[in-house]
Motif scaffolding. Structure first.
Motif, PDB file in Angstrom:
ATOM      1  N   THR A  83      44.701   7.005   8.602  1.00 56.45           N
ATOM      2  CA  THR A  83      43.445   7.561   8.086  1.00 56.45           C
ATOM      3  C   THR A  83      42.255   6.763   8.606  1.00 56.45           C
ATOM      4  N   LEU A  84      42.402   5.442   8.637  1.00 54.91           N
ATOM      5  CA  LEU A  84      41.331   4.581   9.138  1.00 54.91           C
ATOM      6  C   LEU A  84      41.001   4.928  10.592  1.00 54.91           C
ATOM      7  N   ASN A  87      39.518   8.595  10.931  1.00 55.94           N
ATOM      8  CA  ASN A  87      38.129   8.670  10.455  1.00 55.94           C
ATOM      9  C   ASN A  87      37.163   8.019  11.441  1.00 55.94           C
ATOM     10  N   LEU A  88      37.572   6.881  12.017  1.00 59.24           N
ATOM     11  CA  LEU A  88      36.686   6.195  12.958  1.00 59.24           C
ATOM     12  C   LEU A  88      36.370   7.071  14.169  1.00 59.24           C
ATOM     13  N   PHE A  89      37.360   7.793  14.671  1.00 60.40           N
ATOM     14  CA  PHE A  89      37.118   8.627  15.850  1.00 60.40           C
ATOM     15  C   PHE A  89      36.593  10.016  15.472  1.00 60.40           C
ATOM     16  N   ASP A  90      37.201  10.638  14.463  1.00 62.48           N
ATOM     17  CA  ASP A  90      36.849  12.028  14.155  1.00 62.48           C
ATOM     18  C   ASP A  90      35.570  12.145  13.337  1.00 62.48           C
ATOM     19  N   ILE A  91      35.377  11.248  12.406  1.00 62.13           N
ATOM     20  CA  ILE A  91      34.214  11.326  11.531  1.00 62.13           C
ATOM     21  C   ILE A  91      33.039  10.528  12.095  1.00 62.13           C
ATOM     22  N   TYR A  92      33.328   9.300  12.578  1.00 59.35           N
ATOM     23  CA  TYR A  92      32.238   8.399  12.960  1.00 59.35           C
ATOM     24  C   TYR A  92      32.012   8.316  14.469  1.00 59.35           C
ATOM     25  N   LEU A 139      52.781   8.887  11.624  1.00 60.52           N
ATOM     26  CA  LEU A 139      51.376   9.266  11.443  1.00 60.52           C
ATOM     27  C   LEU A 139      50.444   8.240  12.102  1.00 60.52           C
ATOM     28  N   PHE A 140      50.783   6.968  11.928  1.00 62.13           N
ATOM     29  CA  PHE A 140      49.961   5.908  12.533  1.00 62.13           C
ATOM     30  C   PHE A 140      50.019   6.007  14.049  1.00 62.13           C
TER      31      PHE A 140
END
Length: 734
Positions: A83-84, A87-92, A139-140
């Motif tokens: 998730t970390l 989120n860093l690539f997809d969201i931020y 997943l990781f």
């Protein structure tokens, strides 16, 4: 010859210091203390010259205490790490992500074990979907696929017994062994590694080591590359910067080394950026500032999408931990407990800014030249300077070296060793100071032996402080000589017992001697009741005549007190006659092989003795020569006569010092004016007028001088002098 010997010692000392300095520089005999001082000075210069600004290109996603409190103890489950990353690539929209940590083992999920147990009892349930949901390692691994993610791993410098050398999987090397094309470079070679579990590392294209050899207690340098089984891997900070720049190729730049008959590594090159390294491919970590030179974002804020977009978008992100319990703290020049992930961030920032300090091999040559130049300056100039001037010069040399060193640091990014240069300066300066101290002590003892019996200790100190080279050899100088004698001493000595006479002499000569010393005079000799002293040697004295006359006036005043003291003992009154003459005379140690004395000789000296003998004739306490009178000021003088003393053909004018100008009242000045008129008539042979004036003076101011002139005038009236009479009195007695 003495100066040559002194220089010989200073040159020898300088060569000795240079020899040991060269041993240290060459590595033949390193001095540990200098190395420790150099490390301290490096840290000081680094802290002074850090940019101290925030690098907004790099962000640290921090697994901090708040994240652990919110998300649970670390390490977290792999789905949380996935998730970390997502989120860093997809969201931020970060550009590059680098992990300052490794994941060597697969995760044993409690949920997966529970699914396996339920599958045996309830096979009809949709366990395949549940199993896929709880495949957290997968997943990781999937989160890093096709993304610019650098997985960290740790090299082992040695492997303890009964421990596996390898754990997990290594990434592809930055350079394969065959790509080195026969280049033999002294890489640090690892004995083992702790990598990431297979599926995770296989999913990522990139990997880099975050560990480094334990070189010192304080982390100042780090290798850019390390080797394992012939392949070459790069440091996490360099790998992150290279990927941030578009992953340009990794190359080496060499400088020809004629002494070694080969090539010397000069730089590791990333695209068009050259990174200066030493021969072991190490760099000085380009610390940007103290801890906090990069923006920190709490990992829990990223996982929960609570961080602002602007803080992370298009950034180079390092994932690390500042939580104290995870022990990722290092001692560095800028802090005793420095978060380890910031070391990698500083390395990446330095590469992006092309901001690296250099310490190329030729620095040793510069260091040696600097030391040699400083030692030459000290050896050449210190012997010529006084202690105070030498101290100022040494401090100036130190300041100049520190300033030049700091200039090379700031303007040229060149690390020039400073401790060895300063140590060489202070060592030679200390040796010179100690040597000069003992030389000066011996010189002072020699001065004491030579002149201590003639002059006071204070003047010996002044001679020593002046640095003037003195000797007892004869020389001609312009000086002043003083003779004093007790009038009627024979009668006095006959009236006293021998013991009383001895006591009288001591009590009389002690104040006389003290006054001469206080006025910078040199005692030549005691001749019974007579004292001979001179001024202008052994220490030159431009005011020798003034000092001699000041001493004479003080002696006359002192005799008044001595007379009062003697009267209390029923001793006779003491009156002295003093003669002073100034001019060129010979001074030095004179005598025979049996007895030597530091004394003065010459016509000027003889004149002083003659003048003292004339004091009783003129009724004067002090008589001085014309040349002495010409050199004194502030004294009220009375011209006594124009005489030709015994042994001299040329007549001289003699004077009587009466008092200081400030003490001369109006009555005395009127008397002197009237006396001068009488003396003028006398010398014009106008004896009638001269007699009238002297008679009037004698009535108003009775004294032997006026009686003397009246006696002469009467003789000339009875028997006139020849027509060519020049007014000169010929003294027939000494």
């Amino acid at each position: 010859m003495a100066a040559i010997k002194t220089y010989g010692f200073h040159v020898t000392a300088a060569l000795a210091v240079l020899f040991f300095a060269l041993l240290h520089i060459s590595g033949s005999a390193r001095i540990p203390l200098l190395d420790e001082i150099e490390e301290y000075l490096y840290d000081v210069r680094l802290r002074w010259n850090m940019p101290g600004t925030l690098d907004d290109r790099i962000v640290i996603v921090d697994i901090d205490e708040r994240s652990i409190a919110a998300e649970g103890h670390f390490p977290w489950q792999r789905d949380k790490m996935a998730t970390l990353v997502n989120n860093l690539f997809d969201i931020y929209g970060v550009r590059v992500l680098a992990f300052d940590m490794a994941f060597p083992e697969r995760e044993e999920s409690t949920a997966l074990r529970l699914i396996e147990e339920l599958r045996a009892s309830e096979p009809a349930l949709p366990f395949d979907q549940l199993e896929q949901r709880w495949q957290t390692d997968q997943l990781f691994a999937e989160s890093v696929v096709a993304r610019d993610v650098i997985l960290g791993f740790a090299f082992k410098q040695f492997v303890p017994e009964r421990e596996q050398a390898e754990a997990g999987l290594l990434p592809l090397p930055s350079l394969f062994a065959e790509q080195l094309d026969g280049i033999n470079l002294p890489f640090y070679t690892a004995a083992g590694f702790v990598g990431n579990f297979d599926a995770l590392q296989e999913a990522s294209e990139f990997g880099a080591f975050f560990s480094y050899p334990r070189l010192d207690d304080v982390t100042r340098i780090t290798p850019l590359l390390q080797a394992y089984q012939g392949d070459v891997f790069e440091a996490l900070g360099m790998a992150a910067a290279r990927l941030y720049l578009g992953n340009p190729p990794l190359q080496f730049a060499f400088a020809s080394d004629t002494e070694r008959n080969g090539l010397t590594l000069e730089q590791v090159v990333i695209g068009d950026i050259g990174i200066p390294t030493d021969e072991k491919l190490q760099v000085y970590i380009p610390f940007r500032g103290r801890q906090g030179s990069f923006a920190y974002v709490s990992a829990t804020d990223v996982i929960n999408q609570e961080a602002t977009l602007e803080r992370l978008q298009d950034k180079l992100v390092f994932v690390g931990t500042s939580a104290a319990g995870l022990l990722d703290l290092r001692a560095t020049p800028v802090a005793d407990a420095y978060v380890g992930v910031e070391i990698h961030a500083n390395l990446a920032s330095g590469i992006l800014d092309q901001r690296f300090m250099r310490s190329p091999p030729y620095v040793a040559g510069i260091e040696a030249v600097f030391i040699a130049v400083n030692l030459v300056l000290l050896a050449a100039l210190i012997p010529l300077l006084s202690p105070v001037a030498a101290s100022v010069f040494i401090l100036t040399v130190v300041f100049a070296n520190v300033a030049l060193n700091f200039y090379l640091w700031t303007a040229q990014q060149l690390i020039l060793p400073l401790s060895s240069v300063l140590a060489a300066i202070f060592t030679l300066a200390f040796i010179q100071i100690i040597y000069d101290y003992f030389v000066e002590s011996r010189r002072k003892q020699r001065l004491g032996r030579l002149f201590g019996q003639y002059i006071p200790a204070e003047l010996v100190e002044e001679i020593d402080a002046s640095g003037e080279e003195l000797s007892l050899e004869g020389e001609n100088r312009d000086m002043s000589v003083l003779f004093s004698d007790v009038r009627g001493f024979t009668t006095i000595s006959e009236s006293l017992e021998p013991s009383e006479l001895t006591q009288l002499m001591n009590e009389f000569l002690t104040p006389i001697t003290r006054i001469i010393h206080d006025n910078r005079g040199t005692i030549d000799k005691y001749m019974g009741d007579a004292v001979m002293a001179f001024w202008g040697a052994p220490l030159r004295d431009e005011s020798h005549a003034q000092n001699a006359l000041d001493a004479a006036l003080a002696m006359v005043e002192a005799m008044q007190q001595v007379t009062q003291d003697f009267a209390a003992k029923n001793w006779p009154e003491i009156k002295v006659g003093i003669g002073i003459s100034s001019g060129p005379m010979n001074v030095g140690n004179m005598g025979s092989e049996f007895r030597m004395a530091y004394t003065v000789m010459g016509d000027v000296v003889n004149l002083g003795s003659r003048l003292e003998g004339q004091t009783k004739n003129y009724g004067a306490d002090i008589i001085i020569s014309q040349e002495t009178a010409d050199q004194v000021s502030g004294i009220c003088l009375r011209e006594l006569d124009l005489i030709r003393v015994k042994g001299k053909n040329v007549p001289i004018t003699i004077y009587e010092p009466l008092c200081r100008d400030a003490d001369a009242d109006e009555a005395l000045r009127e008397e002197l004016q009237e006396y001068q008129q009488a003396l003028a008539h006398y010398r014009k042979a106008d004896f009638q007028q001269a007699q009238a004036l002297f008679l009037r003076l004698a009535e108003r101011h009775p004294q032997p001088l006026y009686a003397l002139y009246l006696e002469r005038i009467q003789a000339f009236l009875d028997s006139p002098p020849p027509p060519d009479w020049d007014g000169v009195f010929v003294a027939t007695s000494k």
